[in-house]
Structure formats: structure tokens, C-alpha cells
Design an enzyme around this catalytic site. Sequence first.
Site, PDB file in Angstrom:
ATOM      1  CG  PHE A 240     -11.872   8.203 -35.601  1.00 50.17           C
ATOM      2  CD1 PHE A 240     -11.391   9.341 -36.241  1.00 50.17           C
ATOM      3  CD2 PHE A 240     -12.344   8.347 -34.293  1.00 50.17           C
ATOM      4  CE1 PHE A 240     -11.388  10.573 -35.614  1.00 50.17           C
ATOM      5  CE2 PHE A 240     -12.335   9.572 -33.651  1.00 50.17           C
ATOM      6  CZ  PHE A 240     -11.860  10.697 -34.324  1.00 50.17           C
ATOM      7  CG  ASP A 241     -11.210   2.731 -41.597  1.00 51.72           C
ATOM      8  OD1 ASP A 241     -11.231   1.631 -41.017  1.00 51.72           O
ATOM      9  OD2 ASP A 241     -10.658   2.913 -42.688  1.00 51.72           O
ATOM     10  N   GLY A 242      -9.737   2.684 -39.042  1.00 53.76           N
ATOM     11  CA  GLY A 242      -8.376   2.582 -38.534  1.00 53.76           C
ATOM     12  C   GLY A 242      -7.322   2.929 -39.559  1.00 53.76           C
ATOM     13  CG  PHE A 357     -13.615  11.104 -39.758  1.00 52.35           C
ATOM     14  CD1 PHE A 357     -13.605  12.245 -40.553  1.00 52.35           C
ATOM     15  CD2 PHE A 357     -13.933  11.245 -38.407  1.00 52.35           C
ATOM     16  CE1 PHE A 357     -13.901  13.491 -40.019  1.00 52.35           C
ATOM     17  CE2 PHE A 357     -14.226  12.478 -37.869  1.00 52.35           C
ATOM     18  CZ  PHE A 357     -14.223  13.606 -38.682  1.00 52.35           C
ATOM     19  CG  ASP A 359      -9.094   4.445 -46.103  1.00 56.07           C
ATOM     20  OD1 ASP A 359      -8.281   3.892 -46.875  1.00 56.07           O
ATOM     21  OD2 ASP A 359      -9.778   3.800 -45.282  1.00 56.07           O
TER      22      ASP A 359
END
Length: 400
Positions: A240-242, A357, A359
Site C-alpha cells: 500500500f501507498d500511505g 495500491f 493514488d
Amino acid sequence: MGTPCQREGERRELSGDTLGFSVDLRKSRGGEMSQNNRDTLTARGPDLTSISNRAPWEDARMKLKPSTPTRKPKPPKPENAITIGVSARVLFNMEKEQQIYKQQGLEDYIKYQVEHETQPFSPGPAFSFVKALEAVNTQLRELYPDSEELFDVVLMTNNHAYVGLRLINTINHHQLFIERFCMTGGNSPIGYLKAYHTNLYLSSDPDKVREALEEGIAAATMFTQEKITEVSDTQLRVAFDGDAVLFSDESERIYKAHGLEKFFEHEKAHENKPLDHGPLKCFLEALGKLQKKFYGKGQRMDCPIRTYLVTARSAASSGTRALKTLRSWGLEIDEALFLAGAPKGPMLEKIRPHIFFDDQMFHVEGAAEIGTVACHVPYGISQAMPKKGINDKETSSAPK
């Protein structure tokens, strides 16, 4: 979905005493065909040599009838499961069929699918992820035979029901355990996500992904990639991105509006104030719930689920708030990689996650170039982005 009695009746009908054969040409990820995956001829039912009153054509038909798996585990109740909704176009490669739809129209598309319904689709970008979910389920069932806290994959598609037979044949060909379908015949399946208790929705359609996010459901857009890296078949790895993925886009808004120095100042001043949750926080929470079941059996170091935070944040300047936020939520992350603005590709190449993932399309495209299955989360301040992504040329009305 039908009652349990109906589902049991379907299984009996499909698995009657017949002599069938199943051919599996898949190769193991190591490149060699495993013994269990070699072409097999499996006998089920009476010995045909002892039956003299059956017409020859009946024998031939029974020999050629593809076998359907006869003993599958019972799917968990949706309210107890971690439900992953996947569109047909991310689970399987349907690019050729998509071109027929766009160039020749819906009727020719359906006709082609029916004419080729015995030809299975090849795997799509979500295929390895789904196989990894099933591998985790196998281990959970061994440790907790009566538990329904399992992954449950639902095929969510706006395809016509006529296409369903080809999808079912493909699922059986690849030996996937997917019992729940949602086929909406051209309508959006988004309205059904909550009814299926969906924890994560993966689609090739960015508009549908945005609809799901607006409904409060974790969702991401997947893309057809030319290259997909080989991944583990024994451990599910999720990266995951943060900001704007696990966390809200609060800090990213400061950075966009005021620059890097103000961002660092803001994070330092608020390091003891947890960030608000982002769209994928609930999915990390669901993964953590299953991880704890393995920890309870002494398998923390051998857990078949591993999670990663891969963020452009700097550890010293802004990492404290991220880690304290996770702690305040009661969530663990197995590995945290603070890259201070460096490219994420090299780290992802080392991790080899089943799914990543982010954004920002810049990071999604960079990950895809090295073969990582990367998903775009269209959420937050960074969404001044084109509506078409990597090799994404579809329209929102196209079958998914």
C-alpha cells in the site's frame, strides 16, 4: 445465490456418476509442470467395460464430457467473509472480446462469446492475487475447520448471462473456487456491492471504481499489463501507498498547496494527531484480522499474509505520524519502506507483491513497467488525472 439446499442440489447435478476427464495445461510458477497439474484421465463411476446395454454414442459422450470438481469447500456466509469483488476483465484477459464489442457491437460480442464458450480465457492481472487468496483459505481451513472468516471472491460483471457459461467453464478450467457471480446484463454492478458485503472491489473501469469509493467501499482500478512479474505461490503479499490510500489526503493537500517545507512543519506539529482513514484502510484492517488467526497458532513468522507500506514520505521528517496513526488504529504493517521521494519500482521489484495500491498514476505506471500488478486508487487531491490509464481504452458501458 440460492439456499444451501439449492446449492447442494446443483453440486449433485453437476457431479453425477460419470466417467470424465480433466486437462490442466497450466504450468507452475517455477516453470515446470507439477505432478498434480499434468494432464490426467480421472475415472468416476461405473466401469464401462462391464456395461453391455449402453449405446456406443453414450459412452463416447460420457468420455468427452468435461469433469466438474465434485468436492469443493462450502463458501462462507457473506457477512462472515472478507469479500473481494473482481470484474471479469481483471480476472481474465478479455481484450480480444472487448475489441469485438467496440468494433462490431453487443450482439456480435454475445454471439462470439457463445460460439467460443468452451475455450477458456487466459489469466488477467487479478488472477495471481485471487489464487493467493485461495491459498490462504486452504491454510485457514486446516487451522480452523469450522470458521467462516475466509476470503470469498465474487465475480462482478455487467456481462450478459449468455456469457456466464464461458466464465464458468474458464473458472473450472483454472480450478478457481468462485461460486458467487453477479451478472447484470449491461447495468452497473455497483449497487450490489454492499449486498455482497464487499470489502474490496477491483475493476478495469475507473468510473465504477469511483462509484464504489463514493459508497465507502475500498476499490481500485486494474490495468492490462504487457509484463507481470512472477510472484509467491505460498504467501499473499499486499503493498500500500500511505497518503490518500491508507491515510486521508490531509497531508498531501498541505504539500500541494504550500510545498515540501510546510509539509514537514505540518507533520512535525501534528505527529501525535492520527491521520484520518483513507479508502484502503478497511482492507488492511481485514487482512490484519486474518493475520491474527495465524498468529494465534504460533505462525507470526510464517504467516501466509504479508503487508507492506511503500511511501514517498521521509522516515525522520514525516514517518513518525504515519506509524503512530497505524498504531492508534490498532493495525500492524509487516514492512514499512520510507523512500523520501525515491522511485518505488526497485522496492516493489524486490517485494514482488501480488497487488500494489497507489493514488498517483506516476507510481502505478512505474510499478507496471517492472511487472508489478499496480492498481490506481482515484481518491484525494492528486486526482487531476486522465480518465484513461495504462492501455485502458474502454468505455464505461463496455462489458466488464
